[in-house]
Design a protein around this motif. Structure first.
Motif, short mmCIF file in Angstrom:
data_model
loop_
_atom_site.label_atom_id
_atom_site.label_comp_id
_atom_site.label_asym_id
_atom_site.label_seq_id
_atom_site.Cartn_x
_atom_site.Cartn_y
_atom_site.Cartn_z
N THR A 1 -8.53 -0.18 -6.93
CA THR A 1 -8.77 1.05 -6.18
C THR A 1 -8.69 2.22 -7.06
OG1 THR A 1 -6.27 1.12 -6.61
CG2 THR A 1 -7.08 0.29 -4.34
N SER A 2 -8.67 2.03 -8.57
CA SER A 2 -8.85 3.13 -9.42
C SER A 2 -10.14 3.56 -9.46
CB SER A 2 -8.17 2.78 -10.69
OG SER A 2 -9.13 1.68 -11.36
N ALA A 3 -11.04 2.63 -9.15
CA ALA A 3 -12.55 3.00 -9.30
C ALA A 3 -13.07 3.63 -8.13
CB ALA A 3 -13.45 1.69 -9.68
N TYR A 4 -12.27 3.63 -7.11
CA TYR A 4 -12.59 4.21 -5.94
C TYR A 4 -12.20 5.86 -5.75
CZ TYR A 4 -12.74 5.24 -1.04
OH TYR A 4 -13.23 5.60 0.37
N SER A 5 -12.97 6.59 -5.48
CA SER A 5 -12.70 7.99 -5.60
C SER A 5 -12.40 8.61 -4.21
CB SER A 5 -13.89 8.70 -5.99
OG SER A 5 -14.91 8.69 -5.04
N GLY A 6 -12.27 7.77 -3.21
CA GLY A 6 -11.99 8.32 -1.94
C GLY A 6 -10.58 8.30 -1.73
N GLU A 7 -10.04 8.59 -0.22
CA GLU A 7 -8.44 8.11 -0.13
C GLU A 7 -8.05 6.84 -0.09
OE1 GLU A 7 -5.39 10.11 3.24
OE2 GLU A 7 -7.87 10.24 3.75
N VAL A 8 -7.05 6.63 -0.69
CA VAL A 8 -6.23 5.31 -0.33
C VAL A 8 -5.10 5.30 0.05
CG1 VAL A 8 -5.27 3.39 -1.88
CG2 VAL A 8 -7.31 4.78 -2.89
N LEU B 1 0.86 -2.59 -0.17
CA LEU B 1 -0.53 -2.67 -0.59
C LEU B 1 -1.23 -1.08 -0.67
CD1 LEU B 1 -1.59 -5.45 1.69
CD2 LEU B 1 -1.46 -5.79 -0.63
N ARG B 2 -2.24 -1.04 -1.33
CA ARG B 2 -3.12 0.24 -1.32
C ARG B 2 -4.53 -0.23 -0.75
NH1 ARG B 2 -1.83 4.35 -5.28
NH2 ARG B 2 -3.95 4.41 -6.01
N ILE B 3 -4.82 0.25 0.08
CA ILE B 3 -6.01 0.28 0.94
C ILE B 3 -7.09 1.16 0.68
CG2 ILE B 3 -7.33 -0.83 2.82
CD1 ILE B 3 -4.56 -2.02 3.89
N PRO B 4 -8.16 1.40 0.11
CA PRO B 4 -9.13 2.33 0.11
C PRO B 4 -9.69 2.68 1.52
CG PRO B 4 -9.55 0.79 -1.62
CD PRO B 4 -8.49 0.01 -0.91
N SER B 5 -9.76 3.90 1.86
CA SER B 5 -10.13 4.32 3.27
C SER B 5 -11.49 3.45 3.86
CB SER B 5 -10.44 5.63 3.46
OG SER B 5 -11.25 6.39 2.56
N ASN B 6 -12.41 3.22 2.65
CA ASN B 6 -13.68 2.74 3.03
C ASN B 6 -13.61 1.11 3.53
OD1 ASN B 6 -13.25 1.74 0.32
ND2 ASN B 6 -15.38 1.22 0.07
N LEU B 7 -12.54 0.59 3.41
CA LEU B 7 -12.30 -0.73 3.66
C LEU B 7 -11.45 -0.79 5.01
CD1 LEU B 7 -10.83 -2.53 0.15
CD2 LEU B 7 -13.39 -2.60 1.42
N ILE B 8 -11.22 0.52 5.61
CA ILE B 8 -10.57 0.38 6.80
C ILE B 8 -11.43 0.61 8.02
CG2 ILE B 8 -8.66 1.72 8.34
CD1 ILE B 8 -7.15 2.20 5.78
#
Length: 160
Positions: free
Chosen positions: A14-21, A114-121
């Motif tokens: 998730t660190s490489a993802y710049s959106g909401e987590v 868990l931490r889920i990046p918003s693009n995976l929801i």
């Protein structure tokens, strides 16, 4: 702070993802895995004796006294139209605070945070039966699907 290998992998992913987590607590009810926003979870406790309440809705198992505060307990299996199951050593009560309403949710087992990046929801599936009316979305994590619950609707419907 010590991290498990899985926590380190999730943090790395998730660190490489710049959106909401979103950070969620995942748990099982029957064969499905659900999750709720960690900010709504006060604590997770082992099963305790539940005092029945007369004329309560079918899914309200009763109340418990948690450190001097009486809170209603909802059996999530019954709430979602599943059959009752034998309680095990894994059965837990997830104590949540939703719009200043404190209540307990009986779940079969609690999995993890868990931490889920918003693009995976993804948007919630259509439907108004069982748990589907309480869906906020579906998250994809490590090949698993997590149904994200909207506790505001769950509590609002339970109260009304």
């Amino acid at each position: 702070m010590i991290q498990t290998a899985q926590e380190a992998k999730v943090a790395e992913d998730t660190s490489a993802y710049s959106g909401e987590v979103f950070q969620v607590v995942s748990f099982h009810i029957g064969s499905e895995e659900f999750a709720v926003d960690i900010l709504e979870v006060q604590e997770i406790i082992r099963m305790v004796e539940i005092t029945p309440v007369p004329k309560a809705p079918y899914y309200v198992e009763g109340v418990v006294n948690l450190r001097g505060k009486v809170i209603p307990i909802i059996d999530m299996r019954l709430r979602f139209g599943l059959s009752e199951a034998e309680r095990t050593k894994e059965t837990r009560i997830v104590v949540v605070d939703v719009n200043r309403v404190i209540l307990g949710l009986v779940v079969d087992s609690v999995s993890e945070v868990l931490r889920i990046p918003s693009n995976l929801i993804e948007s919630p599936p259509n439907g108004k039966q069982g748990a589907s009316e309480f869906h906020k979305g579906v998250g994809r994590v490590d090949g698993r699907l997590l149904v994200l619950l909207d506790l505001t609707r769950l509590v609002g419907t339970a109260a009304g």
